[in-house]
Motif scaffolding. Structure first.
Motif, mmCIF file in Angstrom:
data_model
loop_
_atom_site.group_PDB
_atom_site.id
_atom_site.type_symbol
_atom_site.label_atom_id
_atom_site.label_comp_id
_atom_site.label_asym_id
_atom_site.label_seq_id
_atom_site.Cartn_x
_atom_site.Cartn_y
_atom_site.Cartn_z
ATOM 1 N N THR A 87 2.776 -6.362 -5.364
ATOM 2 C CA THR A 87 1.816 -5.681 -6.224
ATOM 3 C C THR A 87 1.802 -6.388 -7.572
ATOM 4 O O THR A 87 2.738 -7.124 -7.916
ATOM 5 C CB THR A 87 2.183 -4.196 -6.409
ATOM 6 N N TYR A 127 -1.027 -8.708 -0.101
ATOM 7 C CA TYR A 127 -1.423 -8.081 -1.365
ATOM 8 C C TYR A 127 -1.531 -6.571 -1.174
ATOM 9 O O TYR A 127 -2.370 -6.089 -0.413
ATOM 10 C CB TYR A 127 -2.751 -8.676 -1.820
ATOM 11 N N GLY A 128 -0.696 -5.842 -1.890
ATOM 12 C CA GLY A 128 -0.591 -4.389 -1.762
ATOM 13 C C GLY A 128 0.842 -4.062 -1.383
ATOM 14 O O GLY A 128 1.335 -4.514 -0.346
ATOM 15 N N VAL A 175 -8.551 -5.798 -8.325
ATOM 16 C CA VAL A 175 -8.234 -5.690 -6.899
ATOM 17 C C VAL A 175 -8.690 -6.936 -6.145
ATOM 18 O O VAL A 175 -8.708 -6.949 -4.927
ATOM 19 C CB VAL A 175 -8.887 -4.433 -6.269
ATOM 20 N N ASN A 176 -9.032 -7.989 -6.891
ATOM 21 C CA ASN A 176 -9.580 -9.197 -6.278
ATOM 22 C C ASN A 176 -9.324 -10.372 -7.221
ATOM 23 O O ASN A 176 -9.601 -10.277 -8.410
ATOM 24 C CB ASN A 176 -11.077 -8.985 -6.040
ATOM 25 N N ARG A 185 -1.590 -1.598 4.629
ATOM 26 C CA ARG A 185 -2.281 -0.531 5.364
ATOM 27 C C ARG A 185 -1.589 -0.230 6.697
ATOM 28 O O ARG A 185 -1.448 0.919 7.100
ATOM 29 C CB ARG A 185 -3.742 -0.939 5.603
ATOM 30 N N MET A 231 -2.252 -2.029 -4.858
ATOM 31 C CA MET A 231 -2.424 -3.403 -5.342
ATOM 32 C C MET A 231 -1.930 -3.560 -6.775
ATOM 33 O O MET A 231 -1.539 -4.639 -7.191
ATOM 34 C CB MET A 231 -3.889 -3.832 -5.259
ATOM 35 N N TRP A 284 -7.922 -10.141 -1.449
ATOM 36 C CA TRP A 284 -8.249 -8.721 -1.482
ATOM 37 C C TRP A 284 -7.081 -7.960 -0.849
ATOM 38 O O TRP A 284 -6.142 -8.559 -0.351
ATOM 39 C CB TRP A 284 -9.532 -8.424 -0.696
ATOM 40 N N LYS A 285 -7.172 -6.648 -0.864
ATOM 41 C CA LYS A 285 -6.120 -5.817 -0.276
ATOM 42 C C LYS A 285 -5.800 -6.256 1.143
ATOM 43 O O LYS A 285 -6.696 -6.488 1.955
ATOM 44 C CB LYS A 285 -6.562 -4.347 -0.281
ATOM 45 N N ASP A 286 -4.506 -6.385 1.423
ATOM 46 C CA ASP A 286 -3.972 -6.735 2.731
ATOM 47 C C ASP A 286 -4.194 -8.193 3.122
ATOM 48 O O ASP A 286 -3.868 -8.588 4.240
ATOM 49 C CB ASP A 286 -4.513 -5.813 3.835
ATOM 50 N N SER A 344 5.476 -8.066 0.957
ATOM 51 C CA SER A 344 4.269 -7.575 0.301
ATOM 52 C C SER A 344 4.508 -7.584 -1.204
ATOM 53 O O SER A 344 5.644 -7.698 -1.665
ATOM 54 C CB SER A 344 3.929 -6.161 0.781
ATOM 55 N N ASP A 370 -3.919 3.065 -2.093
ATOM 56 C CA ASP A 370 -3.903 1.682 -2.561
ATOM 57 C C ASP A 370 -2.690 1.417 -3.443
ATOM 58 O O ASP A 370 -2.315 2.249 -4.278
ATOM 59 C CB ASP A 370 -5.172 1.377 -3.362
#
Length: 228
Positions: A148, A56-57, A3-4, A61, A74, A33-35, A146, A72
């Motif tokens: 994944t 990312y994702g 996730v990173n 959100r 990702m 990271w996410k978003d 976006s 999530d």
């Protein structure tokens, strides 16, 4: 699962071939990271290779309705990529992307506790991970993107099986060999696309302990007041 990760810098991204001239206003964080926004490669509507700044994702959100519990996206599991609502349409449409990175991070528990490890190429080169993308309409008439990353089971992979808790299923990102990136992005058949979802040789990868920098508290403000 991952996730990173560390994306290439804008300067490094320019070494990937046709993308030495990125827009001047393109910037992204040192770690993703996410978003967070990060660069991806994909084919445009005319089949031409293009670079795109994307979130990312797969479902950012801000796109999740307030009444829905946050979730999530990702990582997309290869086993269910054609069934999960968040990914199925993009997969069926073969909206494939390649995510460039310098390395990604995973927790290793071999010491008895979680230690963040970096995982990258043995020769320290940039590499690409297989992913999916989708576009979102914006109020101003433009579209944002976006993405994944796709993951596969790694219970038998010599390196990736060492990551995560001992009782957890082991997973790995799908690392694309450099000479297969164009084929992946131009794939027009789902079964052929699935053939790309395989492990990268462990002997061509490296890992190292890469703990996160400790978060330092701001020093307390002290006031020395003298009365006259």
């Amino acid at each position: 699962m991952c996730v990173n990760y560390r994306p290439p810098t804008p300067e490094q991204f320019g070494t990937l071939g046709a993308f030495s001239d990125l827009p001047k206003d393109w910037h992204w964080p040192e770690e993703t990271w996410k978003d967070y926004v990060a660069p991806i490669l994909r084919r445009d509507a005319h089949g031409r290779l293009e670079a795109r700044l994307a979130t990312y994702g797969m479902v950012p959100r801000r796109r999740i309705p307030p009444e829905v519990k946050p979730f999530d996206t990702m990582n997309a599991r290869a086993e269910s990529i054609g069934e999960r609502r968040s990914f199925a349409l993009a997969w069926r449409r073969l909206q494939l992307c390649a995510v460039p990175m310098a390395w990604f991070y995973e927790p290793c528990y071999e010491s008895g506790r979680a230690v963040r490890h970096g995982i990258g190429m043995a020769d320290e080169s940039l590499f690409f991970v297989a992913g999916l993308w989708r576009d979102w309409p914006e109020e101003d008439g433009t579209a944002s993107t976006s993405f994944t990353q796709i993951t596969i089971n790694a219970d038998e992979h010599p390196l990736m099986k060492r990551m995560h808790k001992p009782e957890d299923e082991k997973r790995s990102l799908v690392i694309l060999p450099r000479d297969e990136v164009d084929e992946w992005l131009g794939c027009t058949d789902l079964e052929v696309a699935r053939s790309f979802l395989r492990h990268y040789p462990a002997e061509m990868m490296r890992e190292w302990a890469a703990p996160s920098a400790p978060v330092r508290k701001a020093p307390a403000l002290s006031l020395n007041l003298e009365l006259f």
